[in-house]
Design a protein around this motif. Structure first.
Motif, mmCIF file in Angstrom:
data_model
loop_
_atom_site.group_PDB
_atom_site.id
_atom_site.type_symbol
_atom_site.label_atom_id
_atom_site.label_comp_id
_atom_site.label_asym_id
_atom_site.label_seq_id
_atom_site.Cartn_x
_atom_site.Cartn_y
_atom_site.Cartn_z
ATOM 1 N N LEU A 59 0.826 -1.209 0.000
ATOM 2 C CA LEU A 59 0.000 0.000 0.000
ATOM 3 C C LEU A 59 0.861 1.261 0.000
ATOM 4 C CD1 LEU A 59 -2.778 -1.081 2.549
ATOM 5 C CD2 LEU A 59 -2.958 -0.938 0.057
ATOM 6 N N ILE A 60 1.993 1.232 0.697
ATOM 7 C CA ILE A 60 2.883 2.400 0.719
ATOM 8 C C ILE A 60 3.456 2.649 -0.677
ATOM 9 C CG2 ILE A 60 5.082 3.272 1.585
ATOM 10 C CD1 ILE A 60 4.430 1.852 4.237
ATOM 11 N N ASN A 61 3.895 1.572 -1.335
ATOM 12 C CA ASN A 61 4.435 1.721 -2.691
ATOM 13 C C ASN A 61 3.382 2.225 -3.661
ATOM 14 O OD1 ASN A 61 7.357 0.777 -3.121
ATOM 15 N ND2 ASN A 61 6.544 -0.808 -1.772
ATOM 16 N N TYR A 62 2.189 1.670 -3.526
ATOM 17 C CA TYR A 62 1.127 2.112 -4.446
ATOM 18 C C TYR A 62 0.717 3.552 -4.147
ATOM 19 C CZ TYR A 62 -3.160 2.332 -7.111
ATOM 20 O OH TYR A 62 -4.128 2.704 -8.004
ATOM 21 N N LEU B 119 8.953 2.592 -10.471
ATOM 22 C CA LEU B 119 9.628 1.683 -9.554
ATOM 23 C C LEU B 119 8.750 1.419 -8.330
ATOM 24 C CD1 LEU B 119 12.261 0.137 -9.040
ATOM 25 C CD2 LEU B 119 13.127 2.164 -7.847
ATOM 26 N N SER B 120 7.999 2.433 -7.893
ATOM 27 C CA SER B 120 7.065 2.246 -6.775
ATOM 28 C C SER B 120 5.962 1.272 -7.155
ATOM 29 C CB SER B 120 6.457 3.593 -6.379
ATOM 30 O OG SER B 120 7.443 4.473 -5.898
ATOM 31 N N LEU B 121 5.445 1.393 -8.378
ATOM 32 C CA LEU B 121 4.406 0.466 -8.829
ATOM 33 C C LEU B 121 4.956 -0.957 -8.921
ATOM 34 C CD1 LEU B 121 1.520 0.078 -9.881
ATOM 35 C CD2 LEU B 121 2.383 0.549 -12.191
ATOM 36 N N PHE B 122 6.189 -1.083 -9.435
ATOM 37 C CA PHE B 122 6.810 -2.404 -9.517
ATOM 38 C C PHE B 122 6.992 -2.992 -8.124
ATOM 39 C CE2 PHE B 122 10.738 -4.967 -9.554
ATOM 40 C CZ PHE B 122 10.333 -5.969 -10.419
ATOM 41 N N GLY B 123 7.425 -2.171 -7.170
ATOM 42 C CA GLY B 123 7.591 -2.642 -5.795
ATOM 43 C C GLY B 123 6.290 -3.116 -5.188
ATOM 44 N N ALA B 124 5.172 -2.447 -5.508
ATOM 45 C CA ALA B 124 3.860 -2.867 -5.003
ATOM 46 C C ALA B 124 3.505 -4.252 -5.530
ATOM 47 C CB ALA B 124 2.803 -1.841 -5.389
ATOM 48 N N PHE B 125 3.752 -4.491 -6.827
ATOM 49 C CA PHE B 125 3.451 -5.804 -7.412
ATOM 50 C C PHE B 125 4.347 -6.899 -6.810
ATOM 51 C CE2 PHE B 125 1.581 -3.430 -11.090
ATOM 52 C CZ PHE B 125 0.314 -3.989 -10.992
#
Length: 541
Positions: free
Chosen positions: A40-43, A67-73
């Motif tokens: 949730l933080i990354n997204y 990169l934040s979206l990739f980290g969320a996945f």
């Protein structure tokens, strides 16, 4: 959920983990909740960047939204790798918590990225809509409602809400004369009132040196792009015979200006009036007096007195008045202190557009072609739940130049897909003369506004000349006859719509207001309505 419950919630969660007693069982669940937090933080970072809000300024030098979206996945995928059933439980719990917070709608502004994204989408869609040409199939009545303070005219507010509910724009307008400062607090308070009444509308206020300047400004600036108002809704000036001549001129000029700016115009009249500001003021004063009395006699602070009044509704309370003891029931006393609540007739009139109407009719007097607004608005209202029990009747005037009859008019209405129970063509509006008593009553009403003689030095533009009376005699007799027909056919209707007379080619504002008075008096709630000659109905679906 109360604050005490939230305090003990972590304790019970920790206790449940201890009672399980198996680290291998607890670890996947705890790890999944941590990973859900990281997801949730990354997204959230990605969402904030996507909204392009100026307030989002990440300090990390190598930050990248993708990169934040990739980290969320990645975090979400690891949750299922660790334990798929624990991942599903975690996701379900997160969704339940989110829905609970969304349902409770706490009065807290976190400045969320969702708010920023909604703003961006609304801005983009408004700009996109502005580049699209208007089409009759997409016409929506977008109302500018002259409510003043919306809480003072609830009947006008709820009529407008019945028209625009979930379908089109509604702006409640107020004009402040000679205000030194803009009333920011009042604007917020009235917007909160609209939200509490569940009216999907905006409240706006303008300050001006005069009413004429204020209404011109309001009509020019209300709305944005294609989301601009196109129909003016106001209340009838029921006290027009008691106000000054310039006020009559301002009222008539307002209607003229609305047509000049290509607005449709609706004027609502209720026999008992709509403005309840005096009742609200009296109620507020009475409650303050009773609160002060309760505080002085019972003792303690105002808050303590209110608590006693709320908790002791059925208790006998003793008040000391002139050294005499009077025992009253507090519940009865609270009710008796509300003069507004005692006026049942006034309350029923105010709630007319909120109560369900059954077994009555909505009568439409469509007397001239105006683009179809006179028929469209009654049709929209008849589709609302509180008006579903009412049938639609249309009255129209016979055109001497055509052979129109009830059947041909019914066929025309059916082509417009208007669900109408009955259609009546009135052929005696121009041929039949009104009664002598009605004519005499009308001329007695306008006598105070007539110019005495040609050399009258006190003559004002709003006054009525003998020349104008003679020139408008035929139209005046037609309006008097129309009142008789309205009494005959629509006396028992739940709501009446009728074509609004145009104020053009008439010099006297007093004569115009007298016409409106004549055709609306002693009737159920009636809306005088006229379009701006822009077609709002089409044969094609």
């Amino acid at each position: 959920m109360s604050r005490n419950a939230l305090t003990f919630l972590p304790f019970f969660i920790s206790l449940a983990c201890v009672l399980i007693g198996e680290l291998n069982v607890i670890a996947p669940i705890i790890s999944n909740f941590f990973l859900a937090s990281y997801t949730l933080i990354n997204y959230s970072c990605f969402s904030s960047s996507l909204s392009k809000s100026p307030g989002w300024r990440p300090a990390y030098k190598y930050y990248n939204m993708w990169l934040s979206l990739f980290g969320a996945f990645v975090c979400c995928a690891i949750m299922f790798v660790i334990q798929w059933w624990a991942a599903l439980i975690t996701i379900v719990i997160v969704i339940v918590i989110y829905k609970y917070v969304d349902y409770k709608s706490p009065n807290i502004n976190w400045g969320s990225s969702t708010q920023a994204i909604v703003y961006k989408q609304a801005l983009n869609q408004t700009l996109k809509l502005n580049s699209v040409e208007d089409h009759v199939r997409n016409f929506r009545p977008q109302l500018l409602v002259l409510t003043g303070c919306p809480s003072h005219r609830p009947a006008l507010l709820h009529l407008a809400s019945s028209i625009t509910r979930n379908t089109s724009l509604m702006i409640c307008g107020n004009i402040k004369i000679n205000e030194r400062k803009f009333p920011f607090d009042e604007v917020q308070a009235e917007q909160n009132y609209l939200n509490n009444e569940k009216c999907k509308a905006f409240y706006t206020c303008v300050t001006a040196p005069s009413f004429g300047v204020g209404i011109n400004s309001l009509m020019q600036v209300a709305g944005l792009g294609k989301m601009k108002t196109n129909t003016l809704l106001l209340g009838f000036k029921t006290n027009w015979q008691k106000v000054t001549g310039p006020e009559l001129t301002n009222y008539a000029q307002m209607i003229r200006k609305a047509f000049d700016m290509r607005f449709g115009v609706c004027v609502l009249r209720m026999e008992r009036g709509m403005d309840i500001s005096e009742f609200l003021q009296e109620e507020h004063t009475e409650m303050n007096l009773n609160l002060a009395t309760a505080t002085a006699v019972v003792g303690g602070s105002d808050a303590d007195a209110v608590n006693r009044m709320e908790s002791g509704n059925n208790q006998k309370v003793t008040f000391a008045i002139d050294q005499e003891q009077v025992r009253i029931n507090m519940k009865d006393a609270t009710a008796s202190n509300k003069d507004f609540s005692d006026n049942n007739a006034k309350i029923q009139a105010i709630r007319h557009f909120q109560n369900k109407q059954k077994g009555k009719t909505i009568d439409v007097w469509w007397l001239t072609e105006d683009g179809g607004l006179t028929v469209l608005l009654p049709h929209i209202i008849s589709q609302r739940a509180q008006w579903a029990g009412c049938s639609l009747r249309i009255f129209t005037m016979k055109n001497i130049k055509s052979d129109a009859n009830d059947f041909s008019m019914a066929r025309l209405i059916s082509k417009f897909r208007i669900d109408c129970e009955d259609i009546n063509i009135i052929d005696d509006l121009k041929t039949e003369k009104p009664s002598d008593a009605a004519v005499e009553s009308f001329y007695d009403m306008i006598k105070p506004y007539q110019k005495k003689n040609l050399g009258d030095v006190d003559f004002e533009p709003w006054m009525i000349t003998e020349e104008e009376i003679e020139k408008k005699k035929e139209k005046t007799l037609r309006f008097i006859r129309l009142q008789e027909l309205l009494q005959k056919h629509s006396k028992d209707a739940a709501l009446v719509f009728m074509t609004l007379p145009l104020p053009k080619d008439i010099k006297s504002s007093a004569l115009y207001l007298a016409w409106l008075e004549e055709i609306t008096k002693n009737l159920p709630p009636i809306v005088l309505i006229r379009g701006n000659q822009t077609s709002v109905l089409t044969f094609y679906s």
